[in-house]
Design a protein around this motif. Structure first.
Motif, mmCIF file in Angstrom:
data_model
loop_
_atom_site.group_PDB
_atom_site.id
_atom_site.type_symbol
_atom_site.label_atom_id
_atom_site.label_comp_id
_atom_site.label_asym_id
_atom_site.label_seq_id
_atom_site.Cartn_x
_atom_site.Cartn_y
_atom_site.Cartn_z
ATOM 1 N N GLU A 128 -13.316 -11.654 0.559
ATOM 2 C CA GLU A 128 -12.137 -12.165 -0.141
ATOM 3 C C GLU A 128 -11.304 -11.036 -0.719
ATOM 4 O O GLU A 128 -10.067 -11.093 -0.693
ATOM 5 N N SER A 129 -11.962 -9.997 -1.231
ATOM 6 C CA SER A 129 -11.181 -8.935 -1.855
ATOM 7 C C SER A 129 -10.395 -8.141 -0.813
ATOM 8 O O SER A 129 -9.447 -7.448 -1.141
ATOM 9 N N LEU A 130 -10.773 -8.261 0.468
ATOM 10 C CA LEU A 130 -9.960 -7.645 1.523
ATOM 11 C C LEU A 130 -8.753 -8.512 1.866
ATOM 12 O O LEU A 130 -7.892 -8.096 2.630
ATOM 13 N N GLY A 131 -8.717 -9.733 1.331
ATOM 14 C CA GLY A 131 -7.593 -10.623 1.602
ATOM 15 C C GLY A 131 -7.862 -11.606 2.729
ATOM 16 O O GLY A 131 -6.966 -12.316 3.156
ATOM 17 N N LEU A 132 -9.096 -11.651 3.249
ATOM 18 C CA LEU A 132 -9.414 -12.627 4.292
ATOM 19 C C LEU A 132 -9.355 -14.033 3.696
ATOM 20 O O LEU A 132 -9.789 -14.245 2.570
ATOM 21 N N ASN A 161 -8.232 -9.429 -9.304
ATOM 22 C CA ASN A 161 -8.037 -9.925 -7.928
ATOM 23 C C ASN A 161 -8.650 -11.308 -7.742
ATOM 24 O O ASN A 161 -8.980 -11.710 -6.624
ATOM 25 N N LEU A 171 -11.464 -12.706 -8.337
ATOM 26 C CA LEU A 171 -12.840 -13.065 -8.028
ATOM 27 C C LEU A 171 -13.365 -13.920 -9.165
ATOM 28 O O LEU A 171 -14.322 -14.681 -9.015
ATOM 29 N N GLU A 206 -3.983 -14.456 -2.160
ATOM 30 C CA GLU A 206 -4.224 -13.634 -0.977
ATOM 31 C C GLU A 206 -3.260 -12.447 -0.902
ATOM 32 O O GLU A 206 -3.642 -11.347 -0.501
ATOM 33 N N ARG A 260 -4.601 -9.875 -3.275
ATOM 34 C CA ARG A 260 -5.837 -9.234 -2.810
ATOM 35 C C ARG A 260 -5.552 -8.168 -1.749
ATOM 36 O O ARG A 260 -6.296 -7.202 -1.620
ATOM 37 N N VAL A 261 -4.475 -8.381 -0.976
ATOM 38 C CA VAL A 261 -4.120 -7.379 0.030
ATOM 39 C C VAL A 261 -3.712 -6.070 -0.653
ATOM 40 O O VAL A 261 -4.000 -4.983 -0.153
ATOM 41 N N VAL A 270 -5.945 -9.283 8.508
ATOM 42 C CA VAL A 270 -5.065 -9.621 7.385
ATOM 43 C C VAL A 270 -3.699 -8.959 7.545
ATOM 44 O O VAL A 270 -2.664 -9.598 7.445
ATOM 45 N N MET A 305 -6.795 -0.777 3.834
ATOM 46 C CA MET A 305 -5.819 -1.836 3.580
ATOM 47 C C MET A 305 -4.578 -1.281 2.883
ATOM 48 O O MET A 305 -3.681 -2.029 2.528
#
Lengths: 364, 257
Positions: free
Chosen positions: A266-270, B64, B66, B89, B92-93, B121, B169
């Motif tokens: 999730e933290s990668l944005g998936l 972010n 979590l 999202e 998070r990117v 992503v 990223m």
């Protein structure tokens, strides 16, 4: 381990003969205490009483190609029942001259299955090959095109029916089970409830009941004149049943996943779909390969229950053969033959699962 | 190092990249974060310390999403964190995260770990993503391990891969949640070195850590948290030499001895 050997101070001291080789192994495993020694002797005695007579019955006193009358004269196995009846046992009531069609379909299926064993072959072209072959197999069985005589599905039976129910049953039940498992973990209450109710209801009912319901109860709800193919109904019942069990196995795998894997993804944005497909499921499904395959093997064997709704699968055609007065005395031979076919299918699956586990092992 | 940090401090832009105002969070009845106000400038490096259970990890995990906050506002790069999954999202990117336990994907090779995010992503072509992955792997000095699986690497190597994975990223902010706490002592330095390099390149960083040496040499600001509150914040020099709050003094005396 004894390093105090004065005559040989080199590093190549050999262990004593009684601790290596066949002798050492026997000492360590079979005769390492008086109790074990007695057990070993008893086991040897039992084997000696069982194995030679079995070999005698199977190979020495047996007949392989004879009439049923000749079999009455001998004390061994009458394997002749198989060459004399194999076409009916394998193909059931499928018209005799047309039996090359299910045979060809089965050969195609087996070739594809073997080819698909190797994961290097998993490409788009293989997917198309499967789709085309499935249509071809269906047309071969059904006929009505390209000059093939149409064969009604109530004449399908024997091994092709068993394979069809198993392969399609498992192939459809597995993804459905995964979806149900994900649904059961969903944060959306409606989806979660539907999945839990489905899984618990199906698991609370024997497969036989589901098969009866599909053949007796389900048609009551259809409008008059509408019928659904009985094979299809049995197929759906098997898929629904197996999927519920697969779902619980997969859920076990999902619960074994560390929270950190979700968080990293999730933290990668998936998004949810990507997280599941790329990160969670590949790991979770790998963990549960052994119980999943157990489930699939038992589903394969459970297809023999379709006899109760009058489908002639492999087991039923064999039973019918035995109702012939000439051959009814040789049920052991016939059942051993059928058992070997089932064993070959199940062993294929379990050996493949072991191979997959090795291939997918990444050391963590 | 001290001098460069001081010199750079004056060059900080006035653009805030993270703005947290009046933020509260509860776990059930337990009030883990109480009235947090924090503004992070672009290129700013903040070290957050405090006793365990003080809420420091929870704080950066809120950035972010979590963890979900219940009151107050968090704005990251101009986007407010709400329940809108699209916003989450997007944020998070832009925000990279490094975990205490690395959390690499054990079923993928090192290079696949790095390309997963960019390819799926950011929609970077696979080839380009692989080149970028190799660039960052070289940067964390681990390129020769690219085709191995995480389980075959040491803890320090895994954590460096995890940092490279986040960098692929191209994030605007990096969050570090106790990145060296799970490492054997001889591996801490190799990870800290990578983080110092990153700092020198001007990355905006929020680091939860007990490595006070790292805080002294790299941080613009040190935050001390206790019982869910930011008790004290100051430049590293002031923070370590003249702590004002009694709880800070107690904590520092425990951790420095």
């Amino acid at each position: 381990m004894n390093g105090n050997n004065g005559t040989n101070s080199e590093n190549n001291i050999k262990p004593p003969a009684t601790s290596v080789g066949v002798l050492g192994w026997a000492r360590a495993n079979l005769f390492n205490s008086w109790f074990n020694s007695i057990l070993t002797l008893i086991a040897l005695f039992v084997l000696w009483r069982i194995i030679p007579p079995f070999i005698r019955w199977t190979f020495i006193d047996s007949l392989w190609f004879s009439t049923s009358d000749e079999c009455r004269e001998i004390g061994g196995a009458c394997w002749s029942i198989i060459p004399a009846n194999w076409r009916f046992m394998i193909f059931g009531f499928y018209p005799y001259e047309q039996q090359w069609r299910p045979l060809l379909a089965m050969v195609m299926l087996v070739i594809l299955l073997f080819y698909s064993r190797n994961r290097d072959h998993w490409k788009k072209s293989l997917l198309y090959a499967w789709l085309i072959s499935l249509v071809a197999m269906g047309l071969l069985m059904k006929g009505g095109v390209a000059g093939l005589t149409p064969i009604e599905s109530n004449q399908w039976g024997g091994l092709p029916l068993t394979l069809m129910l198993s392969v399609f049953g498992l192939a459809a039940a597995y993804p459905l089970g995964v979806i149900l498992a994900l649904g059961r973990q969903s944060e959306l209450p409606a989806i979660k409830t539907v999945c839990i109710v489905y899984i618990e209801m199906i698991r609370g009912v024997p497969l036989i009941t589901l098969l009866f319901m599909s053949s007796v109860v389900f048609p009551l709800f259809l409008p008059e004149g509408v019928t659904v193919n009985p094979i299809l109904r049995a197929q759906v019942a098997i898929i629904m049943f197996t999927a519920a069990y697969i779902a619980e196995v997969v859920r076990g795998g999902l619960q074994g996943m560390a929270k950190g894997q979700y968080e990293a993804a999730e933290s990668l944005g998936l998004n949810y779909y990507q997280t599941m497909r790329l990160v969670i499921l590949p790991q979770a499904l790998k963990i549960v390969i052994p119980p999943t395959v157990s489930q699939l093997i038992s589903a394969l064997k459970d297809t023999s229950l379709v006899v109760i709704i009058a489908l002639y699968d492999l087991l039923k055609t064999t039973q019918s053969t035995l109702s012939n007065p000439n051959w009814m005395a040789y049920s052991s031979e016939a059942y051993i033959f059928v058992a070997l076919i089932y064993f070959a299918c199940c062993y294929f699956m379990s050996s493949y699962s072991r191979r997959l586990e090795v291939e997918l092992d990444t050391g963590l | 190092m001290n001098d460069t940090a001081t010199a750079e401090r004056n060059e900080l832009s006035d653009d805030a990249i993270i703005e947290i105002t009046g933020m509260h969070k509860w776990y059930g009845e337990f009030h883990v974060l109480q009235d947090i106000n924090l503004t992070v400038q672009k290129k700013e490096r903040i070290v957050i310390c405090g006793p365990s259970g003080s809420g420091k990890s929870t704080l950066i995990r809120c950035i972010n999403r979590l963890e979900e906050h219940q009151r107050g506002r968090i704005v990251v790069d101009g986007i407010e964190l709400t329940n809108d999954i699209k916003n989450i999202e997007k944020i998070r990117v832009e925000v990279g995260m490094v975990f205490q336990h690395f959390n690499l994907f054990p079923h993928l090779t090192i290079v696949e770990n790095l390309t997963l995010g960019p390819v799926w992503v950011r929609k970077v072509p696979k080839k380009e993503a692989e080149e970028m992955a190799m660039y960052y792997l070289e940067k964390v000095q681990i390129a020769e391990q690219a085709q191995k699986f995480p389980g075959q690497l040491s803890g320090g190597q895994q954590q460096r891969v995890a940092i490279a994975r986040s960098l692929c990223m191209a994030p605007k902010v990096m969050l570090f949640d106790e990145p060296t706490s799970a490492l054997d002592p001889e591996m801490i330095k190799e990870v800290l070195d990578v983080m110092i390099d990153l700092a020198q390149e001007g990355m905006t960083m929020l680091v939860v850590t007990h490595e006070m040496g790292f805080a002294k040499s790299v941080a613009h600001r040190v935050l001390f948290m206790d019982y869910g509150q930011i008790v004290e914040q100051n430049t590293p020099e002031e923070f370590f030499e003249n702590p004002r709050n009694d709880r800070t003094k107690l904590f520092l005396s425990q951790i420095l001895n």
